[in-house]
Design a protein around this motif. Structure first.
Motif, PDB file in Angstrom:
ATOM      1  N   GLY A  13       0.812  -1.116  -0.135  1.00  0.00           N
ATOM      2  CA  GLY A  13       0.058  -0.162  -0.088  1.00  0.00           C
ATOM      3  C   GLY A  13       0.990   1.444  -0.104  1.00  0.00           C
ATOM      4  O   GLY A  13       0.509   2.239  -0.807  1.00  0.00           O
ATOM      5  N   ALA A  14       1.896   1.060   0.645  1.00  0.00           N
ATOM      6  CA  ALA A  14       2.817   2.419   0.687  1.00  0.00           C
ATOM      7  C   ALA A  14       3.492   2.535  -0.530  1.00  0.00           C
ATOM      8  O   ALA A  14       3.411   3.783  -0.958  1.00  0.00           O
ATOM      9  N   GLU A  15       3.901   1.636  -1.215  1.00  0.00           N
ATOM     10  CA  GLU A  15       4.601   1.556  -2.458  1.00  0.00           C
ATOM     11  C   GLU A  15       3.381   2.290  -3.557  1.00  0.00           C
ATOM     12  O   GLU A  15       3.611   2.804  -4.498  1.00  0.00           O
ATOM     13  N   LEU A  16       2.280   1.683  -3.661  1.00  0.00           N
ATOM     14  CA  LEU A  16       1.203   2.156  -4.342  1.00  0.00           C
ATOM     15  C   LEU A  16       0.869   3.584  -4.116  1.00  0.00           C
ATOM     16  O   LEU A  16       0.751   4.272  -5.195  1.00  0.00           O
ATOM     17  N   THR A  17       0.820   3.982  -3.218  1.00  0.00           N
ATOM     18  CA  THR A  17       0.743   5.322  -2.762  1.00  0.00           C
ATOM     19  C   THR A  17       1.971   6.369  -3.308  1.00  0.00           C
ATOM     20  O   THR A  17       1.558   7.500  -3.779  1.00  0.00           O
ATOM     21  N   LYS A  18       3.025   5.932  -3.356  1.00  0.00           N
ATOM     22  CA  LYS A  18       4.240   6.841  -3.779  1.00  0.00           C
ATOM     23  C   LYS A  18       4.155   6.717  -5.423  1.00  0.00           C
ATOM     24  O   LYS A  18       4.402   7.695  -5.933  1.00  0.00           O
ATOM     25  N   GLU A  19       3.610   5.555  -5.958  1.00  0.00           N
ATOM     26  CA  GLU A  19       3.450   5.402  -7.554  1.00  0.00           C
ATOM     27  C   GLU A  19       2.424   6.187  -7.798  1.00  0.00           C
ATOM     28  O   GLU A  19       2.263   6.421  -9.234  1.00  0.00           O
ATOM     29  N   TRP A  20       1.195   6.483  -7.291  1.00  0.00           N
ATOM     30  CA  TRP A  20      -0.004   7.026  -7.557  1.00  0.00           C
ATOM     31  C   TRP A  20      -0.001   8.379  -8.514  1.00  0.00           C
ATOM     32  O   TRP A  20      -0.656   8.554  -9.240  1.00  0.00           O
ATOM     33  N   GLN A  21       1.077   9.158  -7.877  1.00  0.00           N
ATOM     34  CA  GLN A  21       0.907  10.539  -8.561  1.00  0.00           C
ATOM     35  C   GLN A  21       1.295  10.471 -10.014  1.00  0.00           C
ATOM     36  O   GLN A  21       0.705  11.078 -10.837  1.00  0.00           O
TER      37      GLN A  21
END
Length: 157
Positions: A25-33
């Motif tokens: 989840g943390a990595e997905l949040t970083k990649e989301w932008q």
């Protein structure tokens, strides 16, 4: 000591074996932008399926977590058509006159109904011959019950 005389149960085994999560989840949040910018920009004209395919091919190294999410998304069924088709087939087969069908029989009939060839391609001649040969009384009873109707031509003669 595990229950059942030292034999491990499936539940014990599951709790002992850690399973790593597929996505972070943390990595997905970083990649989301970055992914969000692509969706609003050059990829906004694409369907979800086409976006996932292109994203996996072109951006897998830069956004590995979203690429994995896209792979999962491509594998998922997005409609309930198969489920509805299964219920319709079951309702056609299991009527009030055939309510006592065993589970095995219903499963076999549903498999043929869902996956089998179309009814129009089935030639019943071989099945009818086998059925007529099984018991002689069936054939006699069938022939006794079948009395062709008289048509106009046979009445005139």
């Amino acid at each position: 000591m595990p229950p059942f005389g030292g034999i491990k149960t499936l539940d014990d085994t599951i709790h002992e074996t850690p399973v790593s999560p597929l996505l972070s989840g943390a990595e997905l949040t970083k990649e989301w932008q970055g992914v969000k910018a692509m969706l609003k920009g050059c990829y906004r004209q694409l369907s979800l399926q086409d976006f996932c395919k292109k994203f996996i091919l072109k951006h897998q190294n830069m956004y590995p977590n979203f690429a994995r999410l896209a792979e999962i998304g491509l594998c998922m069924e997005v409609t309930s058509v198969e489920c509805e088709r299964s219920f319709s087939t079951q309702n056609r087969l299991k009527t009030k006159y055939r309510a006592a069908l065993k589970d095995e029989s219903l499963e076999a009939l549903m498999t043929v109904g869902l996956l089998g060839p179309p009814v129009t391609s089935y030639n019943p001649a071989k099945s009818v011959r086998i059925w007529l040969k099984r018991k002689d009384r069936r054939k006699k009873r069938l022939m006794e019950a079948y009395k062709p109707r008289a048509n106009k031509e046979t009445l005139k003669k």
